[in-house]
Design a protein around this motif. Structure first.
Motif, mmCIF file in Angstrom:
data_model
loop_
_atom_site.group_PDB
_atom_site.id
_atom_site.type_symbol
_atom_site.label_atom_id
_atom_site.label_comp_id
_atom_site.label_asym_id
_atom_site.label_seq_id
_atom_site.Cartn_x
_atom_site.Cartn_y
_atom_site.Cartn_z
ATOM 1 N N CYS A 95 82.394 19.209 -35.164
ATOM 2 C CA CYS A 95 81.053 19.645 -35.539
ATOM 3 C C CYS A 95 80.800 21.122 -35.245
ATOM 4 O O CYS A 95 79.769 21.664 -35.660
ATOM 5 C CB CYS A 95 79.987 18.780 -34.865
ATOM 6 N N ALA A 96 81.729 21.777 -34.551
ATOM 7 C CA ALA A 96 81.523 23.172 -34.166
ATOM 8 C C ALA A 96 81.314 24.104 -35.359
ATOM 9 O O ALA A 96 80.429 24.973 -35.310
ATOM 10 C CB ALA A 96 82.679 23.657 -33.291
ATOM 11 N N PRO A 97 82.082 23.993 -36.450
ATOM 12 C CA PRO A 97 81.857 24.923 -37.577
ATOM 13 C C PRO A 97 80.440 24.870 -38.136
ATOM 14 O O PRO A 97 79.848 25.913 -38.457
ATOM 15 C CB PRO A 97 82.889 24.467 -38.611
ATOM 16 N N ASP A 98 79.861 23.683 -38.267
ATOM 17 C CA ASP A 98 78.498 23.568 -38.789
ATOM 18 C C ASP A 98 77.482 24.192 -37.831
ATOM 19 O O ASP A 98 76.487 24.800 -38.262
ATOM 20 C CB ASP A 98 78.134 22.105 -39.038
ATOM 21 N N LEU A 99 77.734 24.046 -36.542
ATOM 22 C CA LEU A 99 76.831 24.651 -35.568
ATOM 23 C C LEU A 99 76.918 26.177 -35.618
ATOM 24 O O LEU A 99 75.896 26.866 -35.647
ATOM 25 C CB LEU A 99 77.176 24.150 -34.164
ATOM 26 N N LEU A 100 78.141 26.702 -35.643
ATOM 27 C CA LEU A 100 78.322 28.150 -35.650
ATOM 28 C C LEU A 100 77.818 28.777 -36.943
ATOM 29 O O LEU A 100 77.413 29.949 -36.959
ATOM 30 C CB LEU A 100 79.790 28.487 -35.427
ATOM 31 N N ALA A 101 77.812 28.007 -38.024
ATOM 32 C CA ALA A 101 77.332 28.528 -39.308
ATOM 33 C C ALA A 101 75.840 28.828 -39.277
ATOM 34 O O ALA A 101 75.330 29.520 -40.156
ATOM 35 C CB ALA A 101 77.641 27.526 -40.421
ATOM 36 N N ARG A 102 75.133 28.330 -38.270
ATOM 37 C CA ARG A 102 73.687 28.564 -38.165
ATOM 38 C C ARG A 102 73.348 29.850 -37.418
ATOM 39 O O ARG A 102 72.172 30.141 -37.186
ATOM 40 C CB ARG A 102 73.024 27.384 -37.444
ATOM 41 N N TRP A 103 74.328 30.634 -37.046
ATOM 42 C CA TRP A 103 74.085 31.806 -36.212
ATOM 43 C C TRP A 103 72.944 32.666 -36.760
ATOM 44 O O TRP A 103 72.013 33.037 -36.042
ATOM 45 C CB TRP A 103 75.358 32.627 -36.065
ATOM 46 N N ALA A 104 73.017 33.037 -38.020
ATOM 47 C CA ALA A 104 72.033 33.957 -38.598
ATOM 48 C C ALA A 104 70.626 33.377 -38.582
ATOM 49 O O ALA A 104 69.649 34.125 -38.509
ATOM 50 C CB ALA A 104 72.435 34.314 -40.033
ATOM 51 N N ALA A 105 70.509 32.061 -38.640
ATOM 52 C CA ALA A 105 69.192 31.425 -38.684
ATOM 53 C C ALA A 105 68.638 31.119 -37.304
ATOM 54 O O ALA A 105 67.466 30.751 -37.184
ATOM 55 C CB ALA A 105 69.277 30.126 -39.499
ATOM 56 N N GLU A 106 69.463 31.272 -36.281
ATOM 57 C CA GLU A 106 69.051 30.854 -34.949
ATOM 58 C C GLU A 106 68.336 31.967 -34.187
ATOM 59 O O GLU A 106 68.501 33.154 -34.449
ATOM 60 C CB GLU A 106 70.263 30.374 -34.133
ATOM 61 N N CYS A 107 67.543 31.546 -33.191
ATOM 62 C CA CYS A 107 66.876 32.492 -32.304
ATOM 63 C C CYS A 107 67.885 33.031 -31.295
ATOM 64 O O CYS A 107 68.959 32.454 -31.102
ATOM 65 C CB CYS A 107 65.719 31.800 -31.586
ATOM 66 N N PRO A 108 67.590 34.150 -30.637
ATOM 67 C CA PRO A 108 68.543 34.735 -29.692
ATOM 68 C C PRO A 108 69.002 33.777 -28.592
ATOM 69 O O PRO A 108 70.174 33.774 -28.218
ATOM 70 C CB PRO A 108 67.769 35.929 -29.112
ATOM 71 N N ALA A 109 68.093 32.957 -28.080
ATOM 72 C CA ALA A 109 68.466 32.052 -26.989
ATOM 73 C C ALA A 109 69.565 31.089 -27.426
ATOM 74 O O ALA A 109 70.561 30.883 -26.707
ATOM 75 C CB ALA A 109 67.243 31.279 -26.514
#
Length: 255
Positions: free
Chosen positions: A138-152
């Motif tokens: 599941c790591a690739p799907d999580l890392l793909a959200r980088w741009a949409a995520e907040c700094p924390a």
């Protein structure tokens, strides 16, 4: 465990985060659900769940029990993964879900470093391997959200990235963490954490070893110098991520 779609109405005295988690799981995991999801759907509220904190402690412990992998741990990984990518879940708990995925994936290495030269107590290599592979999937799907995520939450994702290094993700960490490096000097929790991640991303064994020695000689819990260096590094990174999490909890990060 095949569970029916539960009513979404809140139960009396139900911790609010439990209702949020239940809605996310209903929407994202219709049909077959992990056994740990039962805590979200039971028709009564545990009297000990006086607020979100007590409920979350019990819920997370059902997945990674006292920081040890058990036969059912891998089954609970998808629960954490869907909670970590849904914006209805507050940033603090998205961070916590990713942090718990990191802890699950690195349990064997962290415990090895902590117990060296003895064998870790309660080790279950088969369960640890299954849980790590579940997180890897599941790591690739999580890392793909980088741009949409907040700094924390990006801070947690950075830790997950070095736990599963690839030729694509490691080089991306340097530009992605530049803002954190500029804003948080060495000697601060976030500053030390992101700089250590960049050391791990460089994949220089000598530099990693020297940094582990330097940091654990100050105020982090050290490990035996005879323990494998990668295990020592993950043991240290886990401590640092938990320290960052504590600081973020106090500051209540927002989107």
């Amino acid at each position: 465990m095949n569970m029916h779609i539960a009513e979404r109405n809140a139960l009396p005295d139900e911790p609010p985060i439990r209702r949020v988690f239940r809605d996310v799981i209903v929407d994202r995991m219709a049909g077959l659900q992990p056994p740990q999801a039962a805590m979200l759907f039971q028709s009564s509220v545990d009297p000990l769940w006086t607020d979100d904190r007590f409920f979350l402690g019990d819920f997370y412990n059902e997945i990674l029990h006292q920081d040890t992998c058990q036969p059912g741990t891998a089954d609970g990984v998808p629960l954490l993964a869907v909670l970590a990518v849904d914006d209805r879940v507050p940033p603090q708990q998205r961070f916590e879900a990713i942090n718990l995925l990191f802890s699950t994936a690195t349990a064997a290495d962290r415990h090895l470093a902590d117990c060296w030269p003895n064998s870790p107590r309660h080790a279950d290599p088969e369960s640890e391997d299954r849980a790590r592979e579940a997180v890897r999937s599941c790591a690739p799907d999580l890392l793909a959200r980088w741009a949409a995520e907040c700094p924390a939450v990006r801070l947690a994702l950075a830790g997950l990235a070095v736990a599963f290094p690839t030729a694509r993700t490691l080089p991306a960490l340097t530009p992605r963490l530049r803002g954190f490096v500029e804003q948080h000097p060495p000697g601060t929790d976030i500053g030390d954490y992101v700089r250590f991640i960049l050391v791990l991303a460089a994949e220089n064994n000598d530099q990693t070893f020297a940094t582990v020695e330097s940091l654990t000689n100050t105020y982090w819990e050290s490990t035996s110098r005879g323990a494998p260096a990668p295990a020592r590094a993950l043991h240290l990174l886990g401590q640092m991520m938990n320290r960052v999490k504590t600081g973020l909890t106090r500051s209540r990060p927002r989107e």
